[in-house]
Scaffold this active site. Structure first.
Site, short mmCIF file in Angstrom:
data_model
loop_
_atom_site.label_atom_id
_atom_site.label_comp_id
_atom_site.label_asym_id
_atom_site.label_seq_id
_atom_site.Cartn_x
_atom_site.Cartn_y
_atom_site.Cartn_z
N CYS A 1 4.47 -15.85 5.66
CA CYS A 1 3.98 -14.98 4.58
C CYS A 1 3.71 -15.86 3.36
O CYS A 1 3.65 -17.09 3.48
CB CYS A 1 4.93 -13.82 4.29
SG CYS A 1 6.50 -14.25 3.52
N ARG B 1 8.72 -10.88 3.76
CA ARG B 1 8.21 -10.45 5.07
C ARG B 1 8.56 -11.41 6.21
O ARG B 1 9.07 -10.99 7.24
CB ARG B 1 6.69 -10.26 5.00
CG ARG B 1 6.28 -9.16 4.05
CD ARG B 1 4.79 -9.12 3.83
NE ARG B 1 4.38 -10.29 3.04
CZ ARG B 1 3.12 -10.59 2.75
NH1 ARG B 1 2.14 -9.83 3.20
NH2 ARG B 1 2.82 -11.65 2.02
N ASP C 1 3.14 -6.38 1.23
CA ASP C 1 4.16 -7.22 0.62
C ASP C 1 5.06 -6.33 -0.23
O ASP C 1 4.60 -5.76 -1.22
CB ASP C 1 3.50 -8.29 -0.25
CG ASP C 1 4.49 -9.34 -0.76
OD1 ASP C 1 5.71 -9.09 -0.68
OD2 ASP C 1 4.02 -10.39 -1.23
#
Length: 151
Positions: A8, A14, A122
């Site tokens: 990420c 994440r 996100d």
């Protein structure tokens, strides 16, 4: 041994969740899972406390992970590189040296055909419910991917 990398932006929200979830679903003697970020913002930091909390709530401990930045040598180390969104995918592909490197990179959510959006949201600027949503979406997608890896 099959090596899987989750990527990420900062490697604190994440990808640490995807790293922990995927690792929990695969036998460690046949699979190695790691995570990285495309940006250098959080190198050496533990995952976001909200990612740690949501993982813990679901029985996973990701608190010992440490953020690192994606590097070109990861193309040599890993068999599968999963980007959490299109921006991360583009950043990874921009470092590719050849078609073999590009072939290893996939958008994580493309494996989950039950959803329309291919970009993992996100949760960084969100609240606990955003982290919970990302956890469940990641868990479901990891299950789909592991079914394909185990066959």
């Amino acid at each position: 041994m099959t090596r899987i990398l989750m990527v990420c932006l900062g490697n604190i929200c994440r990808s640490p969740l995807a790293h922990g979830i995927m690792q929990s679903k695969l036998p460690g003697n046949h699979f190695y899972v790691d995570s990285a970020g495309t940006a250098a913002y959080h190198i050496g930091n533990a995952p976001d406390k909200r990612s740690i909390a949501v993982a813990k709530k679901h029985g996973l401990d990701i608190s010992s992970q440490s953020a690192r930045q994606f590097k070109v040598s990861d193309f040599d180390t890993f068999d599968f590189i999963y980007a959490m969104d299109q921006s991360n995918y583009n950043n990874i592909i921009s470092l590719a040296r050849n078609p073999n490197d590009i072939e290893k990179v996939r958008l994580f959510l493309e494996a989950n055909t039950s959803i329309q959006n291919i970009n993992m949201p996100d949760p960084y600027y969100g609240d606990e419910s955003d982290f919970e949503y990302v956890y469940h979406l990641t868990d479901k997608t990891c299950s789909v991917i592991t079914k394909g890896l185990n066959h």
